[in-house]
Structure formats: structure tokens, C-alpha cells
Design a protein around this motif. Structure first.
Motif, PDB file in Angstrom:
ATOM      1  N   ALA A 174       0.955  -1.264   0.021  1.00 21.47           N
ATOM      2  CA  ALA A 174      -0.040   0.068   0.087  1.00 21.47           C
ATOM      3  C   ALA A 174       0.857   1.212  -0.037  1.00 21.47           C
ATOM      4  O   ALA A 174       0.502   2.199  -0.657  1.00 21.47           O
ATOM      5  N   LEU A 175       2.149   1.183   0.435  1.00 24.96           N
ATOM      6  CA  LEU A 175       2.974   2.327   0.617  1.00 24.96           C
ATOM      7  C   LEU A 175       3.915   2.271  -0.650  1.00 24.96           C
ATOM      8  O   LEU A 175       4.895   3.181  -0.595  1.00 24.96           O
ATOM      9  N   HIS A 176       3.816   1.366  -1.388  1.00 23.44           N
ATOM     10  CA  HIS A 176       4.795   1.292  -2.558  1.00 23.44           C
ATOM     11  C   HIS A 176       6.257   1.101  -1.843  1.00 23.44           C
ATOM     12  O   HIS A 176       6.954   1.557  -2.427  1.00 23.44           O
ATOM     13  N   ASP A 177       6.217   0.322  -0.722  1.00 23.31           N
ATOM     14  CA  ASP A 177       7.726   0.156   0.096  1.00 23.31           C
ATOM     15  C   ASP A 177       8.023  -1.225  -0.400  1.00 23.31           C
ATOM     16  O   ASP A 177       7.949  -2.071   0.263  1.00 23.31           O
ATOM     17  N   TYR A 178       8.778  -1.191  -1.621  1.00 20.54           N
ATOM     18  CA  TYR A 178       9.403  -2.408  -2.098  1.00 20.54           C
ATOM     19  C   TYR A 178      10.466  -2.837  -0.923  1.00 20.54           C
ATOM     20  O   TYR A 178      10.322  -4.248  -0.883  1.00 20.54           O
ATOM     21  N   GLN A 179      11.262  -2.068  -0.512  1.00 18.12           N
ATOM     22  CA  GLN A 179      12.180  -2.444   0.457  1.00 18.12           C
ATOM     23  C   GLN A 179      11.608  -3.199   1.623  1.00 18.12           C
ATOM     24  O   GLN A 179      12.010  -4.200   2.007  1.00 18.12           O
ATOM     25  N   GLY A 180      10.593  -2.366   2.020  1.00 15.58           N
ATOM     26  CA  GLY A 180       9.911  -3.061   3.223  1.00 15.58           C
ATOM     27  C   GLY A 180       9.288  -4.458   3.078  1.00 15.58           C
ATOM     28  O   GLY A 180       9.309  -5.433   4.060  1.00 15.58           O
ATOM     29  N   MET A 181       8.885  -4.536   1.895  1.00 18.52           N
ATOM     30  CA  MET A 181       8.357  -6.042   1.690  1.00 18.52           C
ATOM     31  C   MET A 181       9.346  -6.972   1.814  1.00 18.52           C
ATOM     32  O   MET A 181       9.332  -8.243   2.161  1.00 18.52           O
ATOM     33  N   ILE A 182      10.704  -6.849   1.397  1.00 18.38           N
ATOM     34  CA  ILE A 182      11.747  -7.678   1.327  1.00 18.38           C
ATOM     35  C   ILE A 182      12.302  -7.766   2.381  1.00 18.38           C
ATOM     36  O   ILE A 182      12.775  -8.720   2.960  1.00 18.38           O
ATOM     37  N   ASP A 183      12.328  -6.683   3.427  1.00 18.33           N
ATOM     38  CA  ASP A 183      12.885  -6.666   4.690  1.00 18.33           C
ATOM     39  C   ASP A 183      12.421  -7.559   5.703  1.00 18.33           C
ATOM     40  O   ASP A 183      12.685  -7.939   6.817  1.00 18.33           O
ATOM     41  N   LEU A 184      11.237  -7.943   5.197  1.00 20.36           N
ATOM     42  CA  LEU A 184      10.288  -8.708   6.250  1.00 20.36           C
ATOM     43  C   LEU A 184      10.551 -10.263   6.288  1.00 20.36           C
ATOM     44  O   LEU A 184      10.530 -11.008   7.135  1.00 20.36           O
TER      45      LEU A 184
END
Lengths: 148, 161
Positions: B26-36
Motif C-alpha cells: 500500500a505504501l509502495h515500499d518495495y524494500q519493506g516487503m523484502i526486509d520482512l
């Protein structure tokens, strides 16, 4: 064990392992190297988790172990060490590894020709019949003086 | 291609991986998706949208080396990078978030991986109801000279993760 070639093969494989920093980073332990066969242990480690909800290891860690294990099976089938390069590797993921426990890899080089080595490998936890992943690979053998 | 107002997938509970991926999307947070994913951090993966392509990059680190004498990246790291790139592509493009389960992964190693950053991208070749086929490639300085290519089949069924 009585085969003097076994000792040579073990030495070749153990020498080769010192050139693999990524195996060390994964925490891989070489359990056994015998004629044409290598057994690795990938101890469970939180840093290798793919799904934090379940704690299951990421498939990539198992891929890397099976790739390495298969390569060592090739070394373990040589009586004179030459560098090798993986040509291809196919991995079938049969089920998730149970979190908190080691995953073992057992690879066999079932055919070694002048240019190419063929391997098959399984990843398992409880026993060789309880397979987590299965892999087949091919490796290019370098010419002695040249490169792969 | 992306929809910031993604509906909550049924069955997601607060704090689960799927819920957190949904939030990152939702935040277009590509890196956040990976850091999970801990293993993605171990590999040093980053992600960025370049044009309309989601590019996953494995930052070089000495722990990725498979052959110290060349030196060259461990082949397994290239496989893991491409598998990850395919999964992120699926997570990013799918309307409903299902954690893809890898059924098979086939890797062709084309060149030694130099000790530098490596990029990868996955392209969906067929999206089925139960399985999805993805082709991947990994490259370094020259995208036209990939270090490895791969294809994978994923099980993408809701409630199967």
C-alpha cells in the motif's frame, strides 16, 4: 574405507571446502565425503528463515546447500582434482522443512565423463526417505590447464 | 500496474506476513516487503522499481562467495536471488496476496558471477488458477550478458500458505 582412493577424495573435498566462504556463512557442516557422494548438514538458523510466521527456512538456503553438496559429490568422484562449474541445477521442493531442526543434503555423482558430471541430490530431515527437496545437476569439468 | 488500495486478503490477521506485505504494498515500499524476510536480509537483497520493472538486487558481500580462488559468487546465491525476484514479482503484481510456494526451480548458470552487485527480474509467463510459471534472469554490469537464467513454477493457492 579400505579404498585408498577414499582418503584422496576426502582430502580433495576438504581442501575445496576452504574455498567456499558461502558454505561457512550458511553454517554448513560437511558430514561425510565418500566415493562419489557428499553429505552436508545445514543447521537451523533464524537468519535463514523465509517465512517469519512459521519459521520455515527459505528455499534459497536449501538450494545453495544442494548446489554445494552436488559440487562436492563431483569432487568426491575425482582422483585428480580439476575445477568444476555448475551448468544447471533443477530443484523440486516437496515440502517445507520443519523449523528448528537441521536439514541434511546427500548428493551423488552418478556419472563422470571427460567433460561433464551428472549429479542427483536430496534434502531431508528425519531420514533419506523423508525428502524435503530433490535436485539434479550437471557440472562442466575444466581442462587441467585451462579454465572451465 | 499496482493498486495502492489493496483489499485485505481474507484470513489475514494483524502482524502476519501477508498483512505486513499488504501494508508495504500500500505504501509502495518495495524494500519493506523484502526486509520482512530474514533470509533476504542475509543475502543483502534490495528492490527498486525501474520504469515498470521490479528489479531485485543482491548487494555484493564476501559471504556470498562460492569460489575463493576465482573469485566467484556461490551458484546457490544466484538461484536464491532469482527465486526471490520471482516471488517479489508475484507478490507485487498479484491482486490478492498469496505466499507463492516454489514447486520447481531450474537454474542455468551461464557465466561466473563476479564479486559485484547482481540484479534479477522475474517475468510471469503463465498465470494459472493454481500454478504460475515465471522466467528469471540475473545480470551484473551488462544486462545483455546474464550470469544466470532460471524458470520456476509456483503454487499460488489461497489458504495454502
Amino acid at each position: 574405507m579400505a579404498d585408498p582412493d577414499d582418503e584422496v577424495k576426502r582430502k580433495i573435498a576438504n581442501a575445496a571446502s576452504r574455498f567456499v566462504p558461502h558454505n561457512e556463512a550458511l553454517g554448513i557442516r560437511i558430514v561425510d565425503i565418500v566415493d562419489g557422494e557428499a553429505v552436508f548438514e545445514l543447521p537451523y538458523d533464524a537468519k535463514l528463515v523465509g517465512n517469519p510466521d512459521t519459521g520455515a527456512l527459505h528455499g534459497g538456503a536449501i538450494t545453495a546447500m544442494l548446489d554445494g553438496c552436488s559440487g562436492f559429490a563431483v569432487f568426491a568422484s575425482m582422483t585428480e582434482r580439476v575445477p568444476i562449474a555448475t551448468l544447471d541445477l533443477r530443484i523440486d521442493y516437496l515440502k517445507a522443512a520443519e523449523p528448528g531442526r537441521s536439514v541434511f543434503g546427500r548428493a551423488r555423482c552418478y556419472k563422470l565423463t571427460r567433460n561433464v558430471a551428472f549429479t542427483r541430490a536430496v534434502a531431508y530431515q528425519d531420514g533419506i526417505d523423508d525428502v524435503v527437496a530433490h535436485a539434479v545437476g550437471t557440472f562442466m569439468l575444466s581442462t587441467k590447464q585451462g579454465k572451465a | 500496474m499496482t493498486t495502492p488500495d489493496e483489499p485485505e486478503p481474507a484470513g489475514a490477521t494483524p502482524g502476519t506476513l501477508i498483512e505486513r506485505i499488504t501494508a508495504a504494498k500500500a505504501l509502495h515500499d518495495y524494500q519493506g516487503m523484502i526486509d520482512l524476510v530474514p533470509y533476504a536480509r542475509f543475502l543483502g537483497l534490495t528492490a527498486a522499481m525501474e520504469g515498470d520493472e521490479l528489479i531485485t538486487t543482491m548487494r555484493y558481500g564476501a559471504h556470498l562467495i562460492g569460489n575463493r580462488s576465482l573469485p566467484a559468487l556461490h551458484g546457490g546465491t544466484l538461484g536464491a536471488l532469482m527465486e526471490s525476484a520471482a516471488i517479489y514479482e508475484l507478490l507485487w503484481r498479484s491482486e490478492t496476496i498469496v505466499l507463492p510456494k516454489t514447486i520447481t526451480l531450474t537454474i542455468d548458470f551461464l557465466r561466473p558471477g563476479a564479486p559485484v552487485d547482481t540484479h534479477a527480474r522475474g517475468v510471469v509467463t503463465r498465470q494459472g488458477r493454481r500454478v504460475t510459471n515465471v522466467r528469471m534472469e540475473a545480470w551484473q554490469a551488462d544486462r545483455n550478458a546474464p550470469v544466470a537464467t532460471a524458470h520456476a513454477i509456483f503454487l499460488v493457492m489461497r489458504g495454502q500458505s
